[in-house]
Design a protein around this motif. Structure first.
Motif, PDB file in Angstrom:
ATOM      1  N   GLY A  74       0.815  -1.216   0.000  1.00 57.96           N
ATOM      2  CA  GLY A  74       0.000   0.000   0.000  1.00 57.96           C
ATOM      3  C   GLY A  74       0.845   1.261   0.000  1.00 57.96           C
ATOM      4  N   LYS A  75       1.927   1.256   0.767  1.00 54.81           N
ATOM      5  CA  LYS A  75       2.816   2.415   0.790  1.00 54.81           C
ATOM      6  C   LYS A  75       3.474   2.621  -0.569  1.00 54.81           C
ATOM      7  CE  LYS A  75       3.733   1.944   5.698  1.00 54.81           C
ATOM      8  NZ  LYS A  75       4.682   1.479   6.712  1.00 54.81           N
ATOM      9  N   ALA A  76       3.940   1.536  -1.171  1.00 58.21           N
ATOM     10  CA  ALA A  76       4.567   1.638  -2.495  1.00 58.21           C
ATOM     11  C   ALA A  76       3.575   2.163  -3.524  1.00 58.21           C
ATOM     12  CB  ALA A  76       5.117   0.281  -2.928  1.00 58.21           C
ATOM     13  N   GLN A  77       2.369   1.660  -3.481  1.00 55.95           N
ATOM     14  CA  GLN A  77       1.349   2.101  -4.435  1.00 55.95           C
ATOM     15  C   GLN A  77       1.012   3.573  -4.225  1.00 55.95           C
ATOM     16  OE1 GLN A  77      -2.364   0.001  -4.230  1.00 55.95           O
ATOM     17  NE2 GLN A  77      -3.045   0.809  -6.201  1.00 55.95           N
ATOM     18  N   GLY A  78       0.922   4.004  -2.988  1.00 54.67           N
ATOM     19  CA  GLY A  78       0.640   5.407  -2.707  1.00 54.67           C
ATOM     20  C   GLY A  78       1.730   6.329  -3.224  1.00 54.67           C
ATOM     21  N   ILE A  79       2.984   5.922  -3.049  1.00 51.57           N
ATOM     22  CA  ILE A  79       4.101   6.737  -3.534  1.00 51.57           C
ATOM     23  C   ILE A  79       4.064   6.827  -5.054  1.00 51.57           C
ATOM     24  CG2 ILE A  79       6.620   6.806  -3.760  1.00 51.57           C
ATOM     25  CD1 ILE A  79       6.710   5.497  -0.910  1.00 51.57           C
ATOM     26  N   LEU A  93       3.584  10.117  -7.515  1.00 55.46           N
ATOM     27  CA  LEU A  93       4.528  10.481  -8.575  1.00 55.46           C
ATOM     28  C   LEU A  93       3.838  10.575  -9.928  1.00 55.46           C
ATOM     29  CD1 LEU A  93       7.692   8.374  -7.681  1.00 55.46           C
ATOM     30  CD2 LEU A  93       7.427  10.863  -7.555  1.00 55.46           C
ATOM     31  N   ARG A  94       2.986   9.615 -10.222  1.00 57.49           N
ATOM     32  CA  ARG A  94       2.291   9.621 -11.515  1.00 57.49           C
ATOM     33  C   ARG A  94       1.359  10.822 -11.654  1.00 57.49           C
ATOM     34  NH1 ARG A  94      -0.767   4.599 -12.866  1.00 57.49           N
ATOM     35  NH2 ARG A  94      -0.765   5.570 -14.911  1.00 57.49           N
ATOM     36  N   ALA A  95       0.823  11.294 -10.534  1.00 58.67           N
ATOM     37  CA  ALA A  95      -0.113  12.424 -10.571  1.00 58.67           C
ATOM     38  C   ALA A  95       0.591  13.775 -10.554  1.00 58.67           C
ATOM     39  CB  ALA A  95      -1.078  12.326  -9.395  1.00 58.67           C
ATOM     40  N   THR A  96       1.899  13.786 -10.366  1.00 61.36           N
ATOM     41  CA  THR A  96       2.629  15.047 -10.257  1.00 61.36           C
ATOM     42  C   THR A  96       2.432  15.955 -11.471  1.00 61.36           C
ATOM     43  OG1 THR A  96       4.222  14.151  -8.696  1.00 61.36           O
ATOM     44  CG2 THR A  96       4.919  16.068  -9.956  1.00 61.36           C
ATOM     45  N   PRO A  97       2.534  15.466 -12.710  1.00 56.17           N
ATOM     46  CA  PRO A  97       2.299  16.376 -13.846  1.00 56.17           C
ATOM     47  C   PRO A  97       0.886  16.968 -13.846  1.00 56.17           C
ATOM     48  CG  PRO A  97       3.393  14.381 -14.588  1.00 56.17           C
ATOM     49  CD  PRO A  97       2.998  14.150 -13.154  1.00 56.17           C
ATOM     50  N   TYR A  98      -0.093  16.146 -13.503  1.00 63.67           N
ATOM     51  CA  TYR A  98      -1.481  16.624 -13.444  1.00 63.67           C
ATOM     52  C   TYR A  98      -1.628  17.721 -12.400  1.00 63.67           C
ATOM     53  CZ  TYR A  98      -6.436  16.669 -12.247  1.00 63.67           C
ATOM     54  OH  TYR A  98      -7.710  17.070 -11.966  1.00 63.67           O
ATOM     55  N   HIS A  99      -1.137  17.474 -11.204  1.00 65.34           N
ATOM     56  CA  HIS A  99      -1.265  18.461 -10.132  1.00 65.34           C
ATOM     57  C   HIS A  99      -0.454  19.721 -10.432  1.00 65.34           C
ATOM     58  CE1 HIS A  99      -3.662  15.972  -7.546  1.00 65.34           C
ATOM     59  NE2 HIS A  99      -2.772  14.999  -7.585  1.00 65.34           N
ATOM     60  N   SER A 100       0.687  19.547 -11.081  1.00 67.10           N
ATOM     61  CA  SER A 100       1.524  20.706 -11.410  1.00 67.10           C
ATOM     62  C   SER A 100       0.812  21.674 -12.338  1.00 67.10           C
ATOM     63  CB  SER A 100       2.836  20.253 -12.055  1.00 67.10           C
ATOM     64  OG  SER A 100       3.604  19.514 -11.143  1.00 67.10           O
ATOM     65  N   HIS A 108      10.417   1.507  -4.203  1.00 71.15           N
ATOM     66  CA  HIS A 108      11.157   0.277  -4.489  1.00 71.15           C
ATOM     67  C   HIS A 108      11.578  -0.423  -3.194  1.00 71.15           C
ATOM     68  CE1 HIS A 108      14.645  -2.188  -5.713  1.00 71.15           C
ATOM     69  NE2 HIS A 108      13.843  -2.460  -6.721  1.00 71.15           N
ATOM     70  N   ILE A 109      12.000   0.341  -2.216  1.00 68.95           N
ATOM     71  CA  ILE A 109      12.388  -0.229  -0.923  1.00 68.95           C
ATOM     72  C   ILE A 109      11.209  -0.957  -0.281  1.00 68.95           C
ATOM     73  CG2 ILE A 109      13.036   0.380   1.447  1.00 68.95           C
ATOM     74  CD1 ILE A 109      14.855   2.566   0.171  1.00 68.95           C
ATOM     75  N   HIS A 110      10.026  -0.359  -0.368  1.00 74.45           N
ATOM     76  CA  HIS A 110       8.836  -1.017   0.190  1.00 74.45           C
ATOM     77  C   HIS A 110       8.556  -2.335  -0.537  1.00 74.45           C
ATOM     78  CE1 HIS A 110       7.627   1.911   3.143  1.00 74.45           C
ATOM     79  NE2 HIS A 110       7.760   2.886   2.248  1.00 74.45           N
TER      80      HIS A 110
END
Length: 83
Positions: free
Chosen positions: A17-22, A26-33, A76-78
Motif C-alpha cells: 500500500g505504501k509503495a502504491q501510494g508513492i 509520482l504519476r499524478a505530479t504532472p497533473y497536479h503541477s 522500491h524499498i517497500h
C-alpha cells in the motif's frame, strides 16, 4: 478482507500500500503541477535544491529528476520488503 489473520500478510500488505501510494503520487505530479499544486515531500525537494515552482514550470533538469528518483526509490524499498 478474505479472513486472513496473519501478521506477515498484514505487514506485506502495508508495504504494498505504501509503495502504491508513492507511485500514485509520482504519476499524478504532472497533473497536479498544471493546477499549481505539488504534493511531493519538501525535504527531498530541498535536499536537491528544487522548488515547487520547478515542478509547476515543468522543468526536467537533473536535480528535478533526482527528486523523482529518490522518491521512487522509496517505493522500491517497500517492494523489496514485501519480497
Amino acid at each position: 478482507i478474505l479472513g486472513v489473520r496473519d501478521i506477515h500478510a498484514d505487514h506485506a500488505a502495508s508495504h504494498i500500500g505504501k509503495a502504491q501510494g508513492i507511485v500514485t503520487c509520482l504519476r499524478a505530479t504532472p497533473y497536479h503541477s498544471t493546477r499549481q499544486k505539488v504534493f511531493l515531500p519538501m525535504d527531498v525537494c530541498m535536499l536537491h535544491g528544487v522548488s515547487q515552482e520547478d515542478f509547476i514550470r515543468g522543468k526536467q533538469e537533473k536535480n528535478v529528476r533526482d527528486v523523482i528518483y529518490d522518491i521512487a526509490s522509496q517505493a522500491h524499498i517497500h517492494l523489496e520488503h514485501v519480497r
